[in-house]
Design an enzyme around this catalytic site. Structure first.
Site, PDB file in Angstrom:
ATOM      1  N   HIS A   1       0.834  -1.210   0.000  1.00 39.48           N
ATOM      2  CA  HIS A   1       0.000   0.000   0.000  1.00 39.48           C
ATOM      3  C   HIS A   1       0.871   1.264   0.000  1.00 39.48           C
ATOM      4  O   HIS A   1       1.911   1.302   0.645  1.00 39.48           O
ATOM      5  CB  HIS A   1      -0.892  -0.015   1.246  1.00 39.48           C
ATOM      6  CG  HIS A   1      -1.945   1.055   1.261  1.00 39.48           C
ATOM      7  ND1 HIS A   1      -1.797   2.216   1.977  1.00 39.48           N
ATOM      8  CD2 HIS A   1      -3.156   1.134   0.652  1.00 39.48           C
ATOM      9  CE1 HIS A   1      -2.880   2.966   1.814  1.00 39.48           C
ATOM     10  NE2 HIS A   1      -3.719   2.324   1.018  1.00 39.48           N
TER      11      HIS A   1
ATOM     12  N   SER B   1     -10.296 -14.239  -1.163  1.00 39.95           N
ATOM     13  CA  SER B   1     -10.210 -12.803  -1.434  1.00 39.95           C
ATOM     14  C   SER B   1     -11.465 -12.285  -2.122  1.00 39.95           C
ATOM     15  O   SER B   1     -12.065 -12.969  -2.955  1.00 39.95           O
ATOM     16  CB  SER B   1      -8.991 -12.525  -2.312  1.00 39.95           C
ATOM     17  OG  SER B   1      -9.029 -11.183  -2.760  1.00 39.95           O
TER      18      SER B   1
END
Ligand code: PLP
Length: 388
Positions: free
Chosen positions: A125, A326
């Site tokens: 990130h 996911s």
């Protein structure tokens, strides 16, 4: 309500609020690209907004500032500690989100191993690069595999070159773009193989930290797999109108940074001084009202929706895929108009949608239809030009 503050908005200002509300309502229907669950109702907690609640300081220490929700915050931390199989000696607090949790974890790592080098993958990130600049920490970016996991060979080789310096590893438990989970078992094996005994592992589990505890066969992600700290967002899988999150770390690490502050009569163990006292209440409410069973159901139905999206896209010839456990459905980048309308995040040539609990089939169908229309539109022969 305080009467003094009522009725002071002009007609025009009030109209602007009405317009904003309508815009939010419309945009919320086209919200497929970001992992923020909007399926919540905290209206029972609105009366608490009338107080100057502030959770300043360590949630475990009595503060002079008593308009707080520390007791509820501790229960939230306890809940996560249980779900993450944390050791007895665990410490945590409710943060402003995943970024603050990552800052906290890497701060602890840097304080414990001041000479350490931080390792993180390309797919990490964007907050982490910024955090490393804030901390002025030495760091090395490791290559990612095409599926978003860290490249273990590159990691092993790089660690080997810097064997004299203890590593601080930022491990992704669900990357932002592809939902990839770095394999903690493999990483531990690499460390063991190189005889590296001094290390610190922080897990960035912003989204997946609230998914994996509720699936039958999770990838390694929690304290049983040798992490030192973990950050999870509260406004992502749980859902909250105010951004929030939790960070958990081993108590022995936190002791190294605790400072006593006379002004508020508490321990300064957190990043922010004044802290949100409402979000711990939201998280507590979500935990108590939904419980483990509720979270399990939300995760299961969201995974089913992700499966639906991948199947539907692939049937239509769109090359979509996702990792096991996911909700992040990855597919090729689409026309700008489509991306904008559905608030879809892109990175280079890929895009994703995330099937959060509020996502419904009609939205996936509508998005897909738009993508197909767009493709056909561009395939159509242009006027004045021969087809083909
Ligand atoms: C969203 C996200 C973050 C940042 O979390 P915020 O709550 O937005 O600060 C960090 N890491 C990952 C993997 C994320 O998906």
């Amino acid at each position: 309500m305080n009467a003094k503050f009522q009725g002071c908005l002009s007609h025009g200002d009030r109209r602007r609020l009405t317009t904003l509300l309508q815009t939010l309502e419309t945009e919320a229907d086209h919200f497929l690209g970001y992992p923020c669950n909007r399926a919540f109702d905290y209206s029972e907690l609105f009366p608490f907004l009338a107080y100057t609640i502030n959770n300043v300081g360590d949630p475990n220490v009595k503060s002079l500032y008593r308009l707080n929700t520390h007791e509820f915050e501790r229960e939230v931390v306890d809940f996560f500690a249980g779900q993450l199989h944390a050791p007895q000696e665990i410490w945590g607090y409710v943060t402003n989100g995943g970024t603050e949790g990552n800052l906290y974890g890497l701060y602890l790592g840097r304080e414990i191993l001041p000479q350490g080098i931080v390792y993180y993958s390309e797919d990490t990130h964007y907050s982490v690069a910024k955090i490393l600049r804030i901390l002025h920490a030495r760091s090395i970016m490791i290559k990612s595999r095409p599926d978003g996991e860290i490249d273990y060979e590159d990691l092993a080789e790089t660690l080997k070159i810097h064997r004299d310096v203890p590593p601080i590893l930022l491990v992704n438990i669900g990357t932002t773009m592809k939902g990839a989970i770095d394999n903690l078992d493999k990483i531990h094996a690499i460390l063991k193989n190189l005889a590296i005994h001094d290390f610190y592992i922080h897990a960035d589990a912003a989204l997946s930290g609230m998914i994996l505890p509720f699936v039958d066969n999770p990838q390694p992600f929690d304290f049983r797999h040798g992490i030192d700290s973990i950050a999870i967002s509260g406004h992502k899988m749980i859902g909250s109108p105010l951004p929030c999150g939790v960070v958990l770390a081993k108590k022995s690490h936190v002791r190294q940074i605790a400072r006593s502050v006379e002004y508020v009569g508490t321990l300064d163990t957190t990043i922010s001084g004044s802290r949100n006292g409402i979000t711990p209440l939201f998280l507590w409410y979500a935990i108590c009202s939904r419980g483990v069973e509720g979270f399990r159901e939300a995760v299961e139905s969201s995974l089913q929706m992700a499966r639906y999206a991948v199947d539907k896209f692939r049937q239509a010839g769109v090359d979509a895929w996702r990792h096991r456990n996911s909700l992040t459905v990855v597919f090729p980048r689409q026309a700008e108009e489509t991306l904008k309308r559905w608030q879809i995040a892109v990175h280079d040539d890929i895009a994703h949608i995330i099937t959060m609990p509020h996502v419904e089939k009609w939205q996936i169908d509508a998005l897909l239809q738009e993508m197909l229309d767009e493709t056909n539109h561009h395939r159509r022969p242009q006027p004045g030009r021969p087809a083909g």
